[in-house]
Design a protein around this motif. Structure first.
Motif, short mmCIF file in Angstrom:
data_model
loop_
_atom_site.label_atom_id
_atom_site.label_comp_id
_atom_site.label_asym_id
_atom_site.label_seq_id
_atom_site.Cartn_x
_atom_site.Cartn_y
_atom_site.Cartn_z
N PRO A 25 0.80 6.44 -10.79
CA PRO A 25 0.85 6.60 -9.34
C PRO A 25 -0.33 7.40 -8.79
N ALA A 26 -0.77 8.40 -9.54
CA ALA A 26 -1.89 9.22 -9.06
C ALA A 26 -3.17 8.40 -8.98
N THR A 27 -3.44 7.60 -10.00
CA THR A 27 -4.62 6.72 -9.98
C THR A 27 -4.50 5.68 -8.88
N HIS A 28 -3.31 5.12 -8.74
CA HIS A 28 -3.07 4.11 -7.70
C HIS A 28 -3.40 4.69 -6.32
N ALA A 29 -2.94 5.88 -6.06
CA ALA A 29 -3.19 6.52 -4.76
C ALA A 29 -4.68 6.72 -4.52
N ARG A 30 -5.40 7.13 -5.54
CA ARG A 30 -6.84 7.36 -5.39
C ARG A 30 -7.57 6.06 -5.10
N VAL A 31 -7.24 5.01 -5.83
CA VAL A 31 -7.92 3.73 -5.64
C VAL A 31 -7.61 3.16 -4.26
N ASN A 32 -6.35 3.23 -3.85
CA ASN A 32 -5.97 2.68 -2.55
C ASN A 32 -6.53 3.49 -1.39
N SER A 33 -6.90 4.74 -1.62
CA SER A 33 -7.40 5.58 -0.53
C SER A 33 -8.84 5.24 -0.13
N ARG A 34 -9.52 4.44 -0.94
CA ARG A 34 -10.88 4.04 -0.59
C ARG A 34 -10.86 3.15 0.65
N LEU A 35 -11.77 3.39 1.56
CA LEU A 35 -11.75 2.69 2.85
C LEU A 35 -11.76 1.18 2.70
N LYS A 36 -12.50 0.68 1.73
CA LYS A 36 -12.59 -0.77 1.55
C LYS A 36 -11.29 -1.39 1.08
N ASN A 37 -10.33 -0.54 0.66
CA ASN A 37 -9.07 -1.04 0.13
C ASN A 37 -7.92 -0.93 1.13
N ALA A 38 -8.24 -0.75 2.39
CA ALA A 38 -7.19 -0.61 3.40
C ALA A 38 -6.36 -1.88 3.53
N TRP A 39 -7.01 -3.04 3.36
CA TRP A 39 -6.33 -4.33 3.47
C TRP A 39 -6.64 -5.18 2.23
N ALA A 40 -5.67 -5.98 1.85
CA ALA A 40 -5.82 -6.83 0.67
C ALA A 40 -6.85 -7.93 0.90
N ARG A 41 -7.55 -8.27 -0.18
CA ARG A 41 -8.51 -9.37 -0.14
C ARG A 41 -8.09 -10.54 -1.01
N ASN A 42 -7.06 -10.35 -1.81
CA ASN A 42 -6.60 -11.42 -2.70
C ASN A 42 -5.18 -11.10 -3.17
N ALA A 43 -4.63 -11.99 -4.01
CA ALA A 43 -3.25 -11.82 -4.48
C ALA A 43 -3.09 -10.58 -5.34
N THR A 44 -4.12 -10.22 -6.10
CA THR A 44 -4.04 -9.01 -6.92
C THR A 44 -3.86 -7.78 -6.06
N ASP A 45 -4.58 -7.73 -4.93
CA ASP A 45 -4.42 -6.60 -4.01
C ASP A 45 -3.01 -6.55 -3.43
N ILE A 46 -2.42 -7.72 -3.17
CA ILE A 46 -1.10 -7.79 -2.55
C ILE A 46 0.00 -7.41 -3.54
N PHE A 47 -0.01 -8.07 -4.71
CA PHE A 47 1.09 -7.92 -5.66
C PHE A 47 0.85 -6.84 -6.70
N GLY A 48 -0.40 -6.43 -6.91
CA GLY A 48 -0.69 -5.39 -7.87
C GLY A 48 -0.87 -4.04 -7.20
#
Length: 309
Positions: A25-48
């Motif tokens: 969860p800690a790594t997930h939060a860090r990766v998702n906090s990057r500005l470019k990751n605010a919205w999904a670009r593919n299915a991996t972003d949505i379901f992963g």
């Protein structure tokens, strides 16, 4: 027990070649906090990565499968999924989306991969398994790995969380394992008979909210793990094996869990082995009051075997 629409969604996603390794969860939060990751670009972003998405990011067929499975929530100008999908040992598993804040959330993470690998290692030799049970099955990865390694075995997947049982039923069917039985049970209450293999990856933290998937009870999260260890004395068949993946709080260099295990097995016919797999997991928990005196939390593997006679 099977949610047909959820199974169809899983099948549709699997057919795309989807693959995702779930992080802490800690790594997930860090990766998702990057500005470019605010919205999904593919299915991996949505379901992963459990990111919100807008129209056109996935195929209409996959979106319709999500709608029918009732896993969509509105999010600003788009949607977000309430389910997540991870891949493990060539199989796809649906579980709860990040963050797992709900009381009935189904967790999947690095512990799950270590647990599955330990099961596969245990079964790599000539180990006879006619009846097996996964206690606290969650999304069912443990039960599925056993069923794939021993296709003729009857495999029970038990949990007190009905949401977990629904996910397990879907994931077992998706993997093609027809002998996995998802059953509501507190430990092994209502489940008869002895087992050649008992596996478990129970909650082992002290959670202030006492969420089912996190809270292990006891003085430092060991309560449920010790209860499962105790079952090995009465529910293992001759020659049977307990494989318990759990965590333990280390305080002043002392692992109190292993001392408690030694007391449980002191007068039994069980031979047991204890191994520290990772010396430092869930380090962020050390900020919580319950762990004010704790040096670290370690992931450990307890293996116990009952004599054949």
């Amino acid at each position: 027990m099977i949610n047909d629409y959820l199974l169809r969604l899983a099948m549709e996603l699997k057919a795309t070649g989807y693959s995702f390794t779930t992080v802490t969860p800690a790594t997930h939060a860090r990766v998702n906090s990057r500005l470019k990751n605010a919205w999904a670009r593919n299915a991996t972003d949505i379901f992963g990565w459990s990111r919100p998405f807008k129209e056109g990011i996935i195929t209409p067929k996959l979106f319709e499968a999500m709608r029918k499975a009732d896993v969509l929530d509105t999010y600003g100008a788009g949607w977000i999924s309430r389910v997540r999908a991870s891949t493990l040992r060539g199989q796809l598993f649906l579980h709860s989306a990040y963050p797992t804040t709900a009381s009935d959330a189904i967790f999947f993470g690095p512990d799950t991969y270590r647990f599955a690998n330990a099961i596969a290692q245990c079964l790599s030799g000539d180990v006879c398994v006619r009846r097996a049970v996964d206690i606290g099955c969650g999304a069912g990865p443990g039960a599925v790995v056993v069923a794939l390694e021993r296709p003729q075995a009857a495999v029970f997947a038990v949990d007190i969380n009905d949401m977990a049982l629904r996910y397990t039923a879907v994931n077992a069917r998706l993997a093609g394992t027809t002998r996995v039985v998802a059953q509501h049970s507190d430990l092994l209450d209502g489940v008869d008979g002895d087992f050649d293999l008992i596996i478990a990856n129970p909650p082992y933290l002290l959670d202030a909210q006492e969420r089912t998937y996190r809270h292990g009870g006891g003085s430092f999260g060991e309560g449920l793990s010790l209860a499962i260890a105790g079952l090995a004395k009465t529910r293992l068949a001759p020659g049977g094996t307990l494989l318990l993946y759990t965590g333990t709080a280390i305080t002043a260099g002392t692992d109190r869990f292993i001392a408690s295990v030694a007391q449980i097995f002191d007068d039994s016919l069980l031979e047991w082995h204890y191994q520290e797999l990772d010396p430092d997991v869930f380090g962020e928990e050390l900020d919580e009051p319950a762990y004010a005196e704790t040096d670290r939390i370690a992931a450990v593997l307890l293996t116990a075997r009952r004599a054949r006679s």
